[in-house]
Design an enzyme around this catalytic site. Structure first.
Site, PDB file in Angstrom:
ATOM      1  N   HIS A 155       0.848  -1.178   0.000  1.00 17.21           N
ATOM      2  CA  HIS A 155       0.000   0.000   0.000  1.00 17.21           C
ATOM      3  C   HIS A 155       0.885   1.230   0.000  1.00 17.21           C
ATOM      4  O   HIS A 155       1.926   1.232   0.647  1.00 17.21           O
ATOM      5  CB  HIS A 155      -0.910   0.008   1.241  1.00 17.21           C
ATOM      6  CG  HIS A 155      -2.088   0.909   1.085  1.00 17.21           C
ATOM      7  ND1 HIS A 155      -2.024   2.254   1.343  1.00 17.21           N
ATOM      8  CD2 HIS A 155      -3.356   0.655   0.674  1.00 17.21           C
ATOM      9  CE1 HIS A 155      -3.207   2.787   1.105  1.00 17.21           C
ATOM     10  NE2 HIS A 155      -4.036   1.846   0.696  1.00 17.21           N
TER      11      HIS A 155
ATOM     12  N   ASP B  42      -8.041  -5.311   0.015  1.00 16.36           N
ATOM     13  CA  ASP B  42      -8.539  -5.941  -1.204  1.00 16.36           C
ATOM     14  C   ASP B  42      -8.215  -7.416  -1.297  1.00 16.36           C
ATOM     15  O   ASP B  42      -8.856  -8.160  -2.037  1.00 16.36           O
ATOM     16  CB  ASP B  42      -7.963  -5.224  -2.428  1.00 16.36           C
ATOM     17  CG  ASP B  42      -8.528  -3.838  -2.542  1.00 16.36           C
ATOM     18  OD1 ASP B  42      -9.723  -3.691  -2.264  1.00 16.36           O
ATOM     19  OD2 ASP B  42      -7.778  -2.912  -2.869  1.00 16.36           O
TER      20      ASP B  42
HETATM   21  N1  CMC Z   1       4.183  -7.264  -5.013  1.00 20.00           N
HETATM   22  C1  CMC Z   1       5.523  -7.324  -5.155  1.00 20.00           C
HETATM   23  N2  CMC Z   1       6.349  -6.299  -4.956  1.00 20.00           N
HETATM   24  C2  CMC Z   1       5.795  -5.132  -4.605  1.00 20.00           C
HETATM   25  C3  CMC Z   1       4.404  -4.984  -4.438  1.00 20.00           C
HETATM   26  C4  CMC Z   1       3.596  -6.106  -4.656  1.00 20.00           C
HETATM   27  N3  CMC Z   1       2.263  -6.035  -4.503  1.00 20.00           N
HETATM   28  N4  CMC Z   1       4.126  -3.711  -4.082  1.00 20.00           N
HETATM   29  C5  CMC Z   1       5.308  -3.076  -4.024  1.00 20.00           C
HETATM   30  N5  CMC Z   1       6.319  -3.943  -4.343  1.00 20.00           N
HETATM   31  C6  CMC Z   1       7.756  -3.676  -4.324  1.00 20.00           C
HETATM   32  C7  CMC Z   1       8.187  -2.868  -5.535  1.00 20.00           C
HETATM   33  O1  CMC Z   1       8.559  -3.707  -6.601  1.00 20.00           O
HETATM   34  C8  CMC Z   1       9.336  -2.075  -4.974  1.00 20.00           C
HETATM   35  O2  CMC Z   1      10.442  -2.941  -4.886  1.00 20.00           O
HETATM   36  P1  CMC Z   1      11.938  -2.368  -5.150  1.00 20.00           P
HETATM   37  O3  CMC Z   1      12.173  -1.408  -4.026  1.00 20.00           O
HETATM   38  O4  CMC Z   1      12.817  -3.581  -5.118  1.00 20.00           O
HETATM   39  O5  CMC Z   1      11.896  -1.695  -6.497  1.00 20.00           O
HETATM   40  C9  CMC Z   1       8.898  -1.776  -3.542  1.00 20.00           C
HETATM   41  O6  CMC Z   1       8.004  -2.842  -3.195  1.00 20.00           O
HETATM   42  C10 CMC Z   1       8.170  -0.448  -3.391  1.00 20.00           C
HETATM   43  O7  CMC Z   1       7.129  -0.411  -4.346  1.00 20.00           O
HETATM   44  P2  CMC Z   1       6.434   0.919  -4.892  1.00 20.00           P
HETATM   45  O8  CMC Z   1       5.789   0.626  -6.196  1.00 20.00           O
HETATM   46  O9  CMC Z   1       7.405   2.056  -4.830  1.00 20.00           O
HETATM   47  O10 CMC Z   1       5.358   1.178  -3.776  1.00 20.00           O
HETATM   48  P3  CMC Z   1       4.140   2.120  -3.902  1.00 20.00           P
HETATM   49  O11 CMC Z   1       3.895   2.643  -2.555  1.00 20.00           O
HETATM   50  O12 CMC Z   1       4.314   3.116  -5.002  1.00 20.00           O
HETATM   51  O13 CMC Z   1       2.991   1.123  -4.375  1.00 20.00           O
HETATM   52  C11 CMC Z   1       0.972  -0.068  -4.556  1.00 20.00           C
HETATM   53  C12 CMC Z   1       1.810   0.901  -3.715  1.00 20.00           C
HETATM   54  C13 CMC Z   1      -0.355  -0.301  -3.846  1.00 20.00           C
HETATM   55  C14 CMC Z   1       0.682   0.572  -5.949  1.00 20.00           C
HETATM   56  C15 CMC Z   1       1.743  -1.385  -4.741  1.00 20.00           C
HETATM   57  O14 CMC Z   1       2.068  -1.943  -3.477  1.00 20.00           O
HETATM   58  C16 CMC Z   1       1.004  -2.397  -5.603  1.00 20.00           C
HETATM   59  O15 CMC Z   1       1.061  -2.326  -6.831  1.00 20.00           O
HETATM   60  N6  CMC Z   1       0.266  -3.361  -4.945  1.00 20.00           N
HETATM   61  C17 CMC Z   1      -0.520  -4.319  -5.669  1.00 20.00           C
HETATM   62  C18 CMC Z   1      -1.812  -3.694  -6.076  1.00 20.00           C
HETATM   63  C19 CMC Z   1      -2.756  -3.530  -4.905  1.00 20.00           C
HETATM   64  O16 CMC Z   1      -2.991  -4.446  -4.139  1.00 20.00           O
HETATM   65  N7  CMC Z   1      -3.350  -2.313  -4.820  1.00 20.00           N
HETATM   66  C20 CMC Z   1      -4.346  -2.018  -3.814  1.00 20.00           C
HETATM   67  C21 CMC Z   1      -3.963  -0.936  -2.907  1.00 20.00           C
HETATM   68  S1  CMC Z   1      -5.075  -0.860  -1.530  1.00 20.00           S
HETATM   69  C22 CMC Z   1      -6.531  -0.312  -2.162  1.00 20.00           C
HETATM   70  C23 CMC Z   1      -6.710   1.141  -2.168  1.00 20.00           C
HETATM   71  O17 CMC Z   1      -6.600   1.775  -1.090  1.00 20.00           O
HETATM   72  O18 CMC Z   1      -7.015   1.651  -3.256  1.00 20.00           O
END
Ligand code: CMC
Length: 470
Positions: free
Chosen positions: A346, A404
């Site tokens: 998240h 989710d």
């Molecule tokens: N699976 C695997 N790796 C992940 C995931 C994941 N779900 N989420 C983040 N990472 C890794 C990412 O690859 C990165 O690794 P590295 O540092 O080695 O490059 C690190 O964790 C940080 O990721 P980020 O993309 O910078 O994190 P973010 O805060 O921008 O992303 C997110 C948040 C929700 C978009 C992401 O965690 C994601 O895509 N999750 C899966 C989709 C999901 O479940 N979304 C629902 C969010 S909750 C509902 C809502 O409130 O809307």
């Protein structure tokens, strides 16, 4: 051009304190802009050294949470903008509605912990709280519930509007269009400068979006629309509109109604997330509330936001059985792959999502009730959760299951097709969007949302006639 750092008061190396984190823009490229430091004389300003000039910016404190630097005069004073892709360090507004402490896993609506609201109240009470700022008295609650209940029908012509969609249309596409179309049916509540019209539009959306959502579902399965029933509570009425058919009685299962009500409460608001920010930006131009909520629904549809529960379930189906999990986890960890563990991680929560804890309990209750306890998909989900909570990759990155992950499994067990998951999220979030939109309209400092950019394209050049181009 390089700007000197003022940095004498706070260490620039080493782990920053929470206060420093809040005032130090981490995404800045140091070649472009200097560092900000707290001013020694006035702890409520930060100084930014730009060349030989020292500029002071006020530091604002909320009631709780990190301080923020008011950089609204930055451009006027320094000729520079901030650069913060994804707005990870940017507060876009002042709000009194929802507070999240992502590190501690805390979510408060108007100061009340989500756990207490989900445990003790119902969704309409949460709607009242979000809209008006306080929990209702018994009389206020009865009046509010009655007003919502008596506005659930939609203009009869909406049914004909639906006939224009293909039967296999995604219900979110139908929602974007039909909620936007409400502006065409209810002109008398589109004047955003009239507080009465704003409240009428708000009540209409809280009451009618579920009806449109159920119609979107009925349309895709080719069944007749079921009118709302005023004798039923909010969640039971929604279940009835989705699952009743005219030829037989539909008995509402109280476990399902309770679970749905809790799902709605858990998803009602989440401060300045992508769809809420979309609603605020759309509304900042003076657009009517129906159009703004339609914009929010469009944003929510994406798999990184509201579409995540649908994506999580698709992922569980793709994995199929527990023995395939290691192979999938290897793909997730592979730097060269774009596969993510859907339903994990998240932007704000770097701890267990408090909504996920409640949802996990509801999930088990619903699965026990529906006899889906042995569903292979659930087995895969539980095993994935176990692995992810212990695996170094996920632990290090603080990737916990989010709401989710469980809501998808629960909704599936309740009989909703995956394409409806995000629609249910939209039903719940409508009140959050409306509350945030109203707050924005009433904010005397409200301005049209208009971010700036770091331009890296071509500099000015002259047009070349087509026959002269190489
Ligand atoms: N699976 C695997 N790796 C992940 C995931 C994941 N779900 N989420 C983040 N990472 C890794 C990412 O690859 C990165 O690794 P590295 O540092 O080695 O490059 C690190 O964790 C940080 O990721 P980020 O993309 O910078 O994190 P973010 O805060 O921008 O992303 C997110 C948040 C929700 C978009 C992401 O965690 C994601 O895509 N999750 C899966 C989709 C999901 O479940 N979304 C629902 C969010 S909750 C509902 C809502 O409130 O809307």
């Amino acid at each position: 051009m390089r700007y000197a750092f003022a940095g004498t008061l706070l260490p620039l190396a080493g782990p920053p304190s929470p206060r420093l984190l809040a005032v130090r823009p981490t995404a800045f490229n140091n070649d472009l802009i200097g560092d900000m430091t707290m001013d020694a004389k006035s702890p409520k300003t930060v100084a930014l050294n730009v060349g030989d000039k020292s500029l002071n910016f006020p530091v604002l404190s909320g009631t709780v949470g990190p301080d923020v630097v008011d950089i609204s005069k930055l451009y006027a004073q320094s000729g520079m903008f901030t650069y913060d892709p994804g707005f990870t360090s940017t507060g876009s507004c002042e709000s009194k509605i929802t507070y999240i402490d992502g590190d501690a896993g805390i979510l408060l609506y108007r100061g009340y912990p989500i756990e207490q609201l989900a445990e003790n109240g119902d969704f309409l009470e949460t709607c009242y709280l979000l809209l008006y700022g306080e929990l209702p008295t018994a009389a206020q609650k009865a009046d509010f519930d009655s007003r919502v209940t008596h506005h659930t029908m939609v203009h009869e012509q909406m049914a004909r509007f639906f006939q224009g969609f293909r039967r296999d249309a995604h219900p979110m596409a139908v929602m974007v269009a039909s909620v936007g179309a409400l502006a065409a049916f209810y002109h008398d509540s589109t004047d955003i400068n009239d507080p009465h019209q704003r409240m009428v539009a708000s009540m209409r959306m809280i009451a009618k979006v579920p009806t449109l959502a159920a119609m979107a579902y009925k349309y895709t399965v080719g069944q007749p629309f079921i009118y709302p029933k005023n004798s039923l509570d909010f969640a039971s009425n929604f279940l009835n509109m989705c699952f009743a058919v005219p030829c037989e009685d539909y008995k509402i299962n109280p476990v399902m109604a309770e679970a749905l009500d809790k799902i709605f409460t858990l998803h009602a608001d989440h401060e300045q997330n992508a769809s809420t920010s979309t609603v605020r930006i759309a509304g900042s131009s003076g657009a009517n509330p129906f159009a703004c909520i339609a914009a929010g629904i469009a944003c929510l549809w994406g798999p990184a936001h509201g579409g995540a529960n649908e994506a999580a379930l698709a992922m569980l189906a793709e994995i199929g059985t527990v023995d395939k999990i290691p192979e999938f986890i290897a793909k997730v960890k592979d730097k060269n792959s774009t596969v993510r563990l859907m339903g994990f991680g998240h932007r704000v929560y770097k701890n267990y999502d408090p909504r996920a804890k409640i949802m996990q309990q509801m999930c088990h209750k619903v699965l026990a009730e529906t006899g889906h306890g042995n569903d292979p998909m659930l087995k895969v989900a539980l095993e994935l959760e176990k692995i992810a909570l212990h695996d170094e990759y996920f632990v290090q990155r603080k990737l916990y299951p989010n709401v989710d992950f469980y809501s998808g499994i629960t909704l599936k067990a309740m009989g909703f097709p995956t394409s409806m998951f995000t629609v249910l999220f939209a039903v719940a979030r409508t009140v959050g969007w409306i509350s945030q939109w109203s707050e924005m309209i009433e904010d005397p400092n409200q301005k049209i949302g208009r971010p700036r950019q770091l331009y890296t394209g071509k500099t000015q050049r002259d047009y070349v006639a087509v026959d002269k181009r190489k």
